[in-house]
Design a protein around this motif. Structure first.
Motif, short mmCIF file in Angstrom:
data_model
loop_
_atom_site.label_atom_id
_atom_site.label_comp_id
_atom_site.label_asym_id
_atom_site.label_seq_id
_atom_site.Cartn_x
_atom_site.Cartn_y
_atom_site.Cartn_z
N ARG A 1 40.61 6.00 -38.32
CA ARG A 1 40.92 4.97 -37.33
C ARG A 1 40.94 5.59 -35.94
O ARG A 1 41.35 6.73 -35.76
CB ARG A 1 42.30 4.38 -37.66
CG ARG A 1 42.76 3.28 -36.72
CD ARG A 1 44.01 2.61 -37.28
NE ARG A 1 44.57 1.64 -36.36
CZ ARG A 1 45.55 0.81 -36.67
NH1 ARG A 1 46.06 0.84 -37.87
NH2 ARG A 1 46.02 -0.04 -35.78
N THR A 2 40.47 4.84 -34.97
CA THR A 2 40.51 5.32 -33.58
C THR A 2 41.61 4.58 -32.82
O THR A 2 41.93 3.43 -33.12
CB THR A 2 39.16 5.08 -32.88
OG1 THR A 2 38.84 3.68 -32.94
CG2 THR A 2 38.05 5.87 -33.57
N PHE A 3 42.17 5.26 -31.84
CA PHE A 3 43.26 4.71 -31.05
C PHE A 3 42.92 4.78 -29.58
O PHE A 3 42.25 5.73 -29.12
CB PHE A 3 44.56 5.48 -31.34
CG PHE A 3 44.95 5.45 -32.80
CD1 PHE A 3 45.61 4.36 -33.33
CD2 PHE A 3 44.65 6.52 -33.64
CE1 PHE A 3 45.97 4.33 -34.68
CE2 PHE A 3 44.99 6.50 -34.98
CZ PHE A 3 45.66 5.40 -35.50
N ASP A 4 43.38 3.80 -28.82
CA ASP A 4 43.04 3.73 -27.40
C ASP A 4 43.84 4.72 -26.56
O ASP A 4 43.36 5.19 -25.53
CB ASP A 4 43.29 2.31 -26.88
CG ASP A 4 42.35 1.29 -27.53
OD1 ASP A 4 41.23 1.68 -27.89
OD2 ASP A 4 42.76 0.13 -27.68
N GLY A 5 45.07 5.01 -26.98
CA GLY A 5 45.93 5.89 -26.21
C GLY A 5 46.22 7.19 -26.95
O GLY A 5 45.61 7.49 -27.98
N THR B 1 41.77 14.57 -33.77
CA THR B 1 42.41 13.25 -33.77
C THR B 1 43.71 13.22 -33.00
O THR B 1 44.00 12.23 -32.31
CB THR B 1 42.68 12.80 -35.22
OG1 THR B 1 41.51 12.95 -36.01
CG2 THR B 1 43.14 11.35 -35.26
N ASP C 1 46.43 14.31 -30.18
CA ASP C 1 46.45 14.84 -28.81
C ASP C 1 47.60 15.79 -28.56
O ASP C 1 47.49 16.70 -27.73
CB ASP C 1 46.54 13.67 -27.81
CG ASP C 1 45.36 12.71 -27.96
OD1 ASP C 1 44.23 13.13 -27.68
OD2 ASP C 1 45.58 11.56 -28.39
N ASP D 1 49.96 5.74 -28.48
CA ASP D 1 49.36 4.59 -29.15
C ASP D 1 49.53 4.70 -30.66
O ASP D 1 49.47 3.70 -31.37
CB ASP D 1 47.87 4.50 -28.79
CG ASP D 1 47.26 3.16 -29.16
OD1 ASP D 1 47.94 2.13 -28.97
OD2 ASP D 1 46.12 3.14 -29.65
N CYS E 1 53.51 0.83 -31.17
CA CYS E 1 52.46 1.77 -31.53
C CYS E 1 52.24 1.72 -33.03
O CYS E 1 53.09 1.23 -33.78
CB CYS E 1 52.83 3.20 -31.10
SG CYS E 1 54.25 3.91 -31.98
#
Length: 403
Positions: free
Chosen positions: A189-193, A217, A219, A319, A351
């Protein structure tokens, strides 16, 4: 993907693998979140008129927690309610167990004896080898289908988890389905923040590889518990070793120091380490001390308030947040501040969040937080770590292969 219980025809006789592994006091199983989770699954099966025989494990041979499942049946029955009886048979695939299974009717629930009391269960073998075992070949013909709801044990290549899908139609239970979907989110899954991972607890050696495996993935990482102290030691602080007869640090440092130092050098800009720690003072009260210039002479039982505030702020900016392991000894209210502060920040933030590990998830209920404020609260430990790192789970693979 695997089939789920929604794909089952009603009125089947089902062999269902659950995970009721629980704390044990005076030889009696104590309640934990696993009972409630699997009780929900069992209710769904009973609504479709299935007859259910349950397999589960408890402890390992040679340990104090290796006991019969008789007391587990009573705990599970409490969760199912007065209208559902949970019968127990002190046998797994012998004549007594087979007679109880043959007597099952729609709406019945039977708990078989601890599968780890079977010689065939524990050896790590290929599914094909387990499917040939006497244990699997004796039980399988008595059932219409097999359901694996034990995601938290899905990393184990044990007979009750991987042998039956080769001989029976196999399905994932609701816990298996929900856990797999949520815990695999970090890989697919990708996240915007920003994505933040909070790592703590005592099993640092399980968590150290996670940092490298999810570096594409995640940060930032917030570290506490044993793993946090070990990284502080690598950063040059006088912590991260055993004092007061503890045995948490030195062996894990000896085995993983090179990896810790490499991760710190490579990913140091993503790692947020504690700036203060908490301990028990001479009066038995919580006290805190700054990490800078500290010489360790006692055990540290939580991150300090400054660190907890920093981690909570990072969570609120995220996020997605993934948690594995507590930041302190939260079972003691004096040293729950770090863990509860971070969980509270997640709960009040919009989140995507997964809190993993049976022990850590207990803190949610202990300190009055609402489980609905988290995207997913996992009852898994080892399987959750495997999912975070993208490692395959043999118990999931055999369900997928059975489609």
């Amino acid at each position: 993907m695997f089939k789920t219980i929604d794909d089952l025809e009603p009125g089947q006789r089902l062999l269902v693998r659950v995970d009721l592994n629980a704390p044990v006091e005076d030889g009696v199983a104590q309640d934990n979140r696993r009972f409630a989770s699997h009780a929900d699954s069992i209710r769904r099966l009973l609504e479709d008129d299935h007859a259910v025989a349950l397999m589960a494990h408890q402890g390992r041979p040679g340990r104090d927690t290796f006991i019969s499942l008789e007391s587990h049946a009573a705990v599970l029955a409490d969760h199912l309610g007065q209208d559902v009886d949970v019968d127990f048979v002190a046998d797994t695939y012998g004549e007594e167990a087979l007679a109880a299974i043959d007597a099952l009717e729609s709406g019945d629930v039977l708990l078989l004896e601890n599968v780890r009391m079977c010689e065939d269960e524990l050896p790590e073998k290929d599914p094909e080898a387990h499917a040939e075992s006497e244990f699997v070949r004796t039980l399988a013909p008595r059932f219409n289908a097999y359901v694996n709801d034990a995601y938290s044990a899905a990393h184990r290549a044990h007979a009750s988890l991987v042998g039956f899908p080769l001989l029976l139609d196999a399905y994932a239970g609701p816990v298996m389905d929900a856990e797999y979907t949520a815990n695999s989110a970090i890989q697919g899954r990708t996240f915007d923040g920003p994505v933040t991972m909070v790592l703590g607890g005592t099993k640092a050696e399980d968590l150290i590889p996670v940092i490298e495996e999810v570096e594409d993935t995640v940060d930032r990482f917030c570290l506490g518990g044993i793993v946090g102290e070990l990284f502080c030691r690598a950063a040059g602080h006088d912590v991260g070793y055993d004092v007061d007869d503890t045995e948490f640090f030195d062996h894990q440092w000896d085995d993983h120091a090179e990896t810790i130092e490499r991760i710190l050098e490579t990913y140091g800009d993503r790692l947020t380490l504690a700036t203060d720690l908490a301990y028990e003072d001479a009066d038995g009260e919580r006290a805190e001390v700054a990490l800078e210039g500290l010489e360790k002479d006692t055990s540290y039982l939580d991150v300090g308030s400054e660190t907890a505030d920093t981690y909570a702020d990072l969570v609120r900016e995220s996020d997605a947040v993934f948690v594995k392991g507590a930041l302190g000894v939260f079972e003691d209210e004096r040293f729950a501040h770090g863990t509860v502060e971070v969980l509270s920040a997640i709960a009040e933030t919009d989140c995507f969040s997964v809190v993993g590990g049976g022990d850590t998830s207990r803190a949610i209920g202990m300190y009055g937080l609402d489980e609905n404020d988290f995207s997913h609260v996992s009852i898994a430990g080892g399987a959750y770590v495997r999912a975070l790192t993208g490692d395959s789970l043999i118990g999931v693979e055999v369900l997928e292969d059975a489609v």
